[in-house]
Every structure is written in C-alpha cells, then in structure tokens.
Design an enzyme around this catalytic site. Structure first.
Site, mmCIF file in Angstrom:
data_model
loop_
_atom_site.group_PDB
_atom_site.id
_atom_site.type_symbol
_atom_site.label_atom_id
_atom_site.label_comp_id
_atom_site.label_asym_id
_atom_site.label_seq_id
_atom_site.Cartn_x
_atom_site.Cartn_y
_atom_site.Cartn_z
ATOM 1 N N SER A 42 -31.629 53.533 84.895
ATOM 2 C CA SER A 42 -30.288 53.501 84.282
ATOM 3 C C SER A 42 -29.210 54.117 85.171
ATOM 4 O O SER A 42 -28.018 54.030 84.833
ATOM 5 C CB SER A 42 -30.305 54.276 82.961
ATOM 6 O OG SER A 42 -31.299 53.781 82.122
ATOM 7 N N CYS A 130 -39.049 64.368 62.982
ATOM 8 C CA CYS A 130 -38.061 63.714 62.106
ATOM 9 C C CYS A 130 -38.484 63.702 60.634
ATOM 10 O O CYS A 130 -37.683 63.986 59.739
ATOM 11 C CB CYS A 130 -37.807 62.288 62.585
ATOM 12 S SG CYS A 130 -39.310 61.365 62.943
ATOM 13 N N SER A 160 -37.605 53.104 64.498
ATOM 14 C CA SER A 160 -36.814 53.900 65.443
ATOM 15 C C SER A 160 -37.548 55.128 65.965
ATOM 16 O O SER A 160 -37.276 55.577 67.073
ATOM 17 C CB SER A 160 -35.504 54.337 64.783
ATOM 18 O OG SER A 160 -35.776 55.047 63.588
ATOM 19 N N GLY A 161 -38.482 55.655 65.169
ATOM 20 C CA GLY A 161 -39.237 56.832 65.612
ATOM 21 C C GLY A 161 -40.020 56.573 66.884
ATOM 22 O O GLY A 161 -40.405 57.509 67.583
ATOM 23 N N HIS A 243 -36.252 56.733 57.506
ATOM 24 C CA HIS A 243 -37.555 57.096 56.952
ATOM 25 C C HIS A 243 -37.418 57.342 55.442
ATOM 26 O O HIS A 243 -36.399 57.876 54.980
ATOM 27 C CB HIS A 243 -38.049 58.413 57.551
ATOM 28 C CG HIS A 243 -38.563 58.318 58.959
ATOM 29 N ND1 HIS A 243 -38.750 57.145 59.636
ATOM 30 C CD2 HIS A 243 -38.973 59.310 59.803
ATOM 31 C CE1 HIS A 243 -39.229 57.408 60.848
ATOM 32 N NE2 HIS A 243 -39.377 58.713 60.975
HETATM 33 P P1 A2P Z 1 -34.105 54.875 80.631
HETATM 34 O O1 A2P Z 1 -33.283 54.124 79.622
HETATM 35 O O2 A2P Z 1 -33.434 54.954 81.954
HETATM 36 O O3 A2P Z 1 -35.535 54.419 80.687
HETATM 37 P P2 A2P Z 1 -36.359 55.802 73.849
HETATM 38 O O4 A2P Z 1 -36.994 56.978 73.123
HETATM 39 O O5 A2P Z 1 -35.363 55.088 73.016
HETATM 40 O O6 A2P Z 1 -37.403 54.901 74.429
HETATM 41 O O7 A2P Z 1 -35.538 56.431 75.076
HETATM 42 C C1 A2P Z 1 -36.129 57.225 76.073
HETATM 43 C C2 A2P Z 1 -35.066 57.867 76.939
HETATM 44 O O8 A2P Z 1 -35.732 58.671 77.917
HETATM 45 C C3 A2P Z 1 -34.228 56.865 77.713
HETATM 46 O O9 A2P Z 1 -32.921 57.376 77.883
HETATM 47 C C4 A2P Z 1 -34.941 56.819 79.061
HETATM 48 O O10 A2P Z 1 -34.135 56.414 80.129
HETATM 49 C C5 A2P Z 1 -35.312 58.273 79.232
HETATM 50 N N1 A2P Z 1 -36.408 58.424 80.208
HETATM 51 C C6 A2P Z 1 -37.621 57.869 80.192
HETATM 52 N N2 A2P Z 1 -38.328 58.228 81.301
HETATM 53 C C7 A2P Z 1 -37.535 59.034 82.024
HETATM 54 C C8 A2P Z 1 -37.646 59.739 83.264
HETATM 55 N N3 A2P Z 1 -38.762 59.672 84.000
HETATM 56 N N4 A2P Z 1 -36.601 60.471 83.701
HETATM 57 C C9 A2P Z 1 -35.456 60.531 82.985
HETATM 58 N N5 A2P Z 1 -35.271 59.904 81.805
HETATM 59 C C10 A2P Z 1 -36.285 59.164 81.320
#
Ligand code: A2P
Length: 332
Positions: A42, A130, A160-161, A243
């Site tokens: 991202s 949650c 969503s969880g 929930h």
């Molecule tokens: P990214 O969108 O770049 O993968 P969710 O719980 O909705 O799946 O979101 C998980 C969040 O944790 C997202 O913002 C994701 O970013 C972030 N994330 C997952 N792996 C990593 C990582 N290795 N380093 C930083 N952020 C992470």
C-alpha cells in the site's frame, strides 16, 4: 501530554484501520499530525483525513519517530514486531490484536467498564476482543446492580472480524449466488453466504476455539473478577459488520427486567431496544455503522435463579475495534 499528539495508525488500509481514520475525524480527535502505515503493497497510495490526502508509508521499525500515540490494527504478528519498537521510540501503543491482551503488564480496557485501568500502562494498552467488548457494554450496567456470577453466551459474528478480504468474500459470494453461479470460499474455510459455522479460530485441547477462550479470559480481566464463569459458543454468520449475541446472565441477587431496562437506558454506549408487542429487538442491520451497542429482549431466565436472558448487537469494526481504540486514546 501538553502539546497535541502526533498519531500513527498501523494497518491504516485494513477494515479497522479505515474506521480508525473515520472515527478520529468524526470525534474531532485533537491531534497535531496523522501518519498512516501499512504494508509495502500500500506504500505510496493515499487516504483522506479531514479533507487532506495523506500518503501511506510502509511500516518499519523507524516509522514511530516523533509519534505519541500509535493505534495498531495490522494483525498480531505486526503488533509483536513493531509494537515494542513504537514504545521504544516514545509512543503509547493502543493495540487491537490479541498479542498483549493477557500480559499482566498490559491494561485491557473498555472505557465504559474499566477506564481507570488505562493509567497502569507501561507503553502498551490492549483493545479487547470485539465480541467481549460488545458483551461487556451490555452487561456492565447490570453487574452494577448485582455482581455477575455466570454468563452463557452464543454469538452471531460478522465477516468483518476476519478483515476486509473476508467482507469482500461475503459480498462476492452473495453476488455469485444471485447470478446463479457457484460461490467460492477462499478466506473462510466454508461458504459464509447463506451459511453459518463454528468460529474460524484454532481449537484448543478443551474443544473451545480461541475466540471463545478470549471471551472467558478477557471478561475476567476487564471485570477484575476471576470468579466469573463464562460458557461461550462463537458462531460466524453471513452478516457484513455487526456482531449479535444471545446471553443468559446469572447474578448474585435478583435483577428484575425493569431494573435491567432502566440500567441500559442510562448506560453510556448502550441503547435499549426492547419492544415485546412489535417483536422489535436489536438487529445487526440497524447497528451496522452505529457507535452504540443495542441491548434488549430482556426476560427472566427460566433455567437459572437470579438470571436474565437478553440479546445485543454492536458494530464489530466500531465499538468492537476502532471506536474502542480511539476512546482509549481519548482517555490518554
Ligand atoms: P495492506 O493493505 O498494505 O496489506 P485487514 O484486517 O482488513 O485484513 O487489514 C490488515 C491491515 O494490516 C492492512 O492495513 C494491511 O496493509 C496491514 N498489514 C498486513 N501485513 C502488514 C505488514 N507486514 N506490515 C504492515 N502492515 C501490514
């Protein structure tokens, strides 16, 4: 903290992270700057906060320089890796994962229940599970009338969880079914559309899943009473983001339906929905996107003495995660 804090969100692009941004905005959280962190995938993309675009940065150990409050929702392993780095850099971490929740040095806080616990932090404060948060917003006002001895709870937990990808999977499966196509399950082990199944967390040796054991252990820690008995059954259902929970709660002394309704009516974070004539009680569709937990369907339980049965609903991403974390930051 005399000056306005610099805030970071770790996991800003996730289902909870996005709600953290919106919640900071909606509650007009006083801050000096906001840093948005996510994975390499991202980095460079932008998200909006208070009408301005913020460039997302890849989270590294150096991301927390100058940060006062770091809201973490990037999964347990990211919290374990980067949480201590954030504390070392001088930030207070509010962590939405389960990584530190049962650590005796880490307060586990629901602001409506145990706000005083925040002050005992040593750098990390944990945001509870949650399902547990939503249950305790409903039960704590009753606990104040007479101490809780036992809780029997069955949950109806939204997609969503399991994160943004799981919410998308539910939507995709619903669309596929509507088109007459075969729905695909990749994130969840089974179809979530038109279905429900035992919560998809690992099963302990005792046959309870991790989610259920979180309800047992976290309830005792937040309520500061190891004698409270909790019998949970956690179920995942094809609902996007709220929930629901069916609860039977046994007290030391009798609590009447009228007392319970009055307690919920005056409780912070809870709203009473309890109309027997219209058969109108809390529903997940009405509590999606809402800050408050809906509580109702109160009746004297027929199976236990001094017990009530009730039903509650709360938005998993808001009170179950982002809102509770921001409320903890507000306490700081
Ligand atoms: P990214 O969108 O770049 O993968 P969710 O719980 O909705 O799946 O979101 C998980 C969040 O944790 C997202 O913002 C994701 O970013 C972030 N994330 C997952 N792996 C990593 C990582 N290795 N380093 C930083 N952020 C992470």
């Amino acid at each position: 903290m005399s000056k306005l804090p610099n805030v970071a969100i770790a996991g800003a692009t996730g289902a909870v992270g996005i709600e953290m941004i919106r919640t900071l905005e909606k509650r007009n959280f006083p801050l000096n700057s906001l840093r948005l962190l996510a994975s390499k995938r991202s980095a460079g993309k932008e998200l909006e906060f208070r009408g301005k675009k913020i460039v997302i940065e890849e989270m590294t150990e150096d991301s927390f320089e100058g940060v006062d409050i770091a809201l973490f929702s990037a999964g347990g392993s990211q919290s374990k890796t980067y949480g201590p780095a954030a504390v070392k850099a001088g930030a207070i971490v509010v962590d939405n994962s389960s990584a530190f929740r049962m650590d005796p040095d880490v307060p586990l806080v629901v602001p409506e229940v145990n706000p005083e616990a925040v002050k005992d932090h040593k750098g990390i404060i944990a945001n509870p599970n949650c399902t547990t948060i939503i249950m305790l917003v409903a039960l704590n006002p009753l606990h104040k009338i007479s101490p809780i001895k036992r809780i029997v709870v069955s949950t109806y937990q939204s997609a969503s969880g399991a994160g943004a990808a799981a919410m998308q999977e539910l939507e995709d499966q619903n669309k596929a079914i509507a088109r007459g196509e075969e729905p695909q399950a990749e994130i969840f082990p089974y179809l979530i559309a038109n279905n429900l199944f035992a919560h998809n967390s690992p099963i302990d040796d005792n046959g309870y899943c991790e989610e259920e054991m979180k309800m047992v252990n976290e309830t005792r820690k937040i309520m500061n009473d190891d004698r409270i008995l909790v019998s949970p059954t956690c179920i995942r259902v094809g609902i996007p983001r709220a929930h629901s929970e069916a609860i039977t709660v046994e007290f030391e002394n009798e609590v009447t339906v009228e007392q319970a309704r009055a307690a919920i009516e005056s409780a912070p974070g809870a709203v009473l929905i309890d109309d027997r004539i219209k058969n109108y009680y809390p529903m997940p569709i009405e509590f999606s996107g809402q800050d408050d937990v809906g509580v109702g369907r109160f009746r004297k339980d027929l199976g236990f003495n001094n017990a009530l049965s009730l039903f509650c609903c709360g938005d998993q991403l808001l009170k179950g995660a982002a809102l509770n974390a921001v409320q903890i930051a507000e306490l700081l």
